[in-house]
Design an enzyme around this catalytic site. Sequence first.
Site, PDB file in Angstrom:
ATOM      1  N   LYS A   1     -45.873 -27.930  -5.369  1.00  0.00           N
ATOM      2  CA  LYS A   1     -44.790 -28.903  -5.532  1.00  0.00           C
ATOM      3  C   LYS A   1     -45.206 -30.330  -5.191  1.00  0.00           C
ATOM      4  O   LYS A   1     -46.171 -30.562  -4.471  1.00  0.00           O
ATOM      5  CB  LYS A   1     -43.553 -28.452  -4.738  1.00  0.00           C
ATOM      6  CG  LYS A   1     -42.884 -27.241  -5.416  1.00  0.00           C
ATOM      7  CD  LYS A   1     -41.575 -26.826  -4.799  1.00  0.00           C
ATOM      8  CE  LYS A   1     -41.016 -25.620  -5.569  1.00  0.00           C
ATOM      9  NZ  LYS A   1     -39.793 -25.091  -4.963  1.00  0.00           N
TER      10      LYS A   1
ATOM     11  N   ARG B   1     -42.746 -17.558  -2.577  1.00  0.00           N
ATOM     12  CA  ARG B   1     -42.858 -17.635  -4.040  1.00  0.00           C
ATOM     13  C   ARG B   1     -44.073 -18.497  -4.367  1.00  0.00           C
ATOM     14  O   ARG B   1     -44.118 -19.667  -3.957  1.00  0.00           O
ATOM     15  CB  ARG B   1     -41.576 -18.264  -4.603  1.00  0.00           C
ATOM     16  CG  ARG B   1     -41.518 -18.363  -6.114  1.00  0.00           C
ATOM     17  CD  ARG B   1     -40.205 -19.030  -6.544  1.00  0.00           C
ATOM     18  NE  ARG B   1     -40.079 -19.108  -7.995  1.00  0.00           N
ATOM     19  CZ  ARG B   1     -40.627 -20.079  -8.731  1.00  0.00           C
ATOM     20  NH1 ARG B   1     -41.330 -21.041  -8.173  1.00  0.00           N
ATOM     21  NH2 ARG B   1     -40.449 -20.067 -10.048  1.00  0.00           N
TER      22      ARG B   1
HETATM   23  C1  PT1 Z   1     -37.800 -22.028  -5.178  1.00  0.00           C
HETATM   24  C2  PT1 Z   1     -37.992 -22.172  -6.587  1.00  0.00           C
HETATM   25  C3  PT1 Z   1     -37.369 -21.197  -7.436  1.00  0.00           C
HETATM   26  N1  PT1 Z   1     -38.711 -23.177  -7.139  1.00  0.00           N
HETATM   27  C4  PT1 Z   1     -36.496 -20.110  -5.552  1.00  0.00           C
HETATM   28  N2  PT1 Z   1     -36.649 -20.177  -6.881  1.00  0.00           N
HETATM   29  C5  PT1 Z   1     -38.810 -23.273  -8.476  1.00  0.00           C
HETATM   30  N3  PT1 Z   1     -35.763 -19.102  -5.012  1.00  0.00           N
HETATM   31  C6  PT1 Z   1     -38.198 -22.317  -9.298  1.00  0.00           C
HETATM   32  C7  PT1 Z   1     -41.722 -30.396  -7.365  1.00  0.00           C
HETATM   33  O1  PT1 Z   1     -41.240 -31.117  -6.496  1.00  0.00           O
HETATM   34  O2  PT1 Z   1     -38.318 -22.885  -4.327  1.00  0.00           O
HETATM   35  N4  PT1 Z   1     -37.057 -21.012  -4.699  1.00  0.00           N
HETATM   36  N5  PT1 Z   1     -37.499 -21.306  -8.771  1.00  0.00           N
HETATM   37  C8  PT1 Z   1     -39.592 -24.420  -9.071  1.00  0.00           C
HETATM   38  N6  PT1 Z   1     -38.933 -25.662  -8.818  1.00  0.00           N
HETATM   39  C9  PT1 Z   1     -39.593 -26.840  -8.508  1.00  0.00           C
HETATM   40  C10 PT1 Z   1     -38.998 -27.782  -7.666  1.00  0.00           C
HETATM   41  C11 PT1 Z   1     -40.873 -27.078  -8.994  1.00  0.00           C
HETATM   42  C12 PT1 Z   1     -39.676 -28.923  -7.301  1.00  0.00           C
HETATM   43  C13 PT1 Z   1     -41.563 -28.223  -8.651  1.00  0.00           C
HETATM   44  C14 PT1 Z   1     -40.976 -29.159  -7.783  1.00  0.00           C
HETATM   45  O3  PT1 Z   1     -42.833 -30.604  -7.892  1.00  0.00           O
END
Ligand code: PT1
Length: 273
Positions: free
Chosen positions: A219, A253
């Site tokens: 992230k 995850r």
């Molecule tokens: C998570 C999650 C998810 N993250 C759960 N499911 C993502 N339960 C998808 C960035 O800042 O943390 N928990 N499903 C992916 N989401 C992101 C959010 C991807 C922020 C990248 C960023 O780069």
Amino acid sequence: MQFKNKQLDLSIPQVMGVLNVTPDSFSDGGRFTNLDAALNQAKQMVEEGATIIDIGGESTRPGAEAVTEQAELDRVIPIIERIATELDVIISIDTCKATVMQEAVTAGAHMINDVAGLRAEGALNTAASLQVPVCVMHMKGEPRTMQASPEYENVVAEVKAFLAERKQACLDAGINENQIIIDPGFGFGKTVQHNLQIMKGLPDLLELNLPVLLGVSRKSTIGAILNRGVDDRLHGSVALASLAVWSGVNIIRAHDVKATVDALGIIQAIKKA
Ligand code: PT1
């Protein structure tokens, strides 16, 4: 915890491998849209020690646009059917939509992972009727706009209060307490400082007496701290995952399953010492 016919011991830290089937998936560049490639990727993650495979057909990274229900179904249902037939692993459906939850569980998914915390229309009642474990996550706003200057008085306290409220909403809808997992939503409507405070405050979230899932893999907060592009965040991701599990998080995850499983093995050994 019981996932349909499959049992998983959450007193041992577990890795949920990420299988994104979105063409714009933020760190896999849409390489796994093809069914065989997706199955092979899932198979490799299982061989590396993932006990859950998370399948999402709608990108939820910052700035991502919503997709239609039909597009989401077309992306996830074939791959869920294929993995359910060919692999012995818990399948998680990453969706906010009630219809997708329903179709995915019918196709073979064992749990629901909802970044919107079952707040969409019909989601709570559908999840309750499906009688599979649910992960309810905190997100401020929606993916398209959530990073536009999010503000909190106290991010840990506010996320904890939100998750306590969603826990109660789940219980009121008839979801069994032993089928609820919570997630503070690292990167979802939070600045770098907010995400760091969430990491420090993880022990507070354990006071809700539910298993905790955390997604930090690749992230942007890692990129911001270390000045690294999305393809160069492995070590930062593993550092965060290690600290999270040390703090009591039950499920990580992650995209990079082997490295994460190794790190968690070390942390678990220290816990047992
Ligand atoms: C998570 C999650 C998810 N993250 C759960 N499911 C993502 N339960 C998808 C960035 O800042 O943390 N928990 N499903 C992916 N989401 C992101 C959010 C991807 C922020 C990248 C960023 O780069």
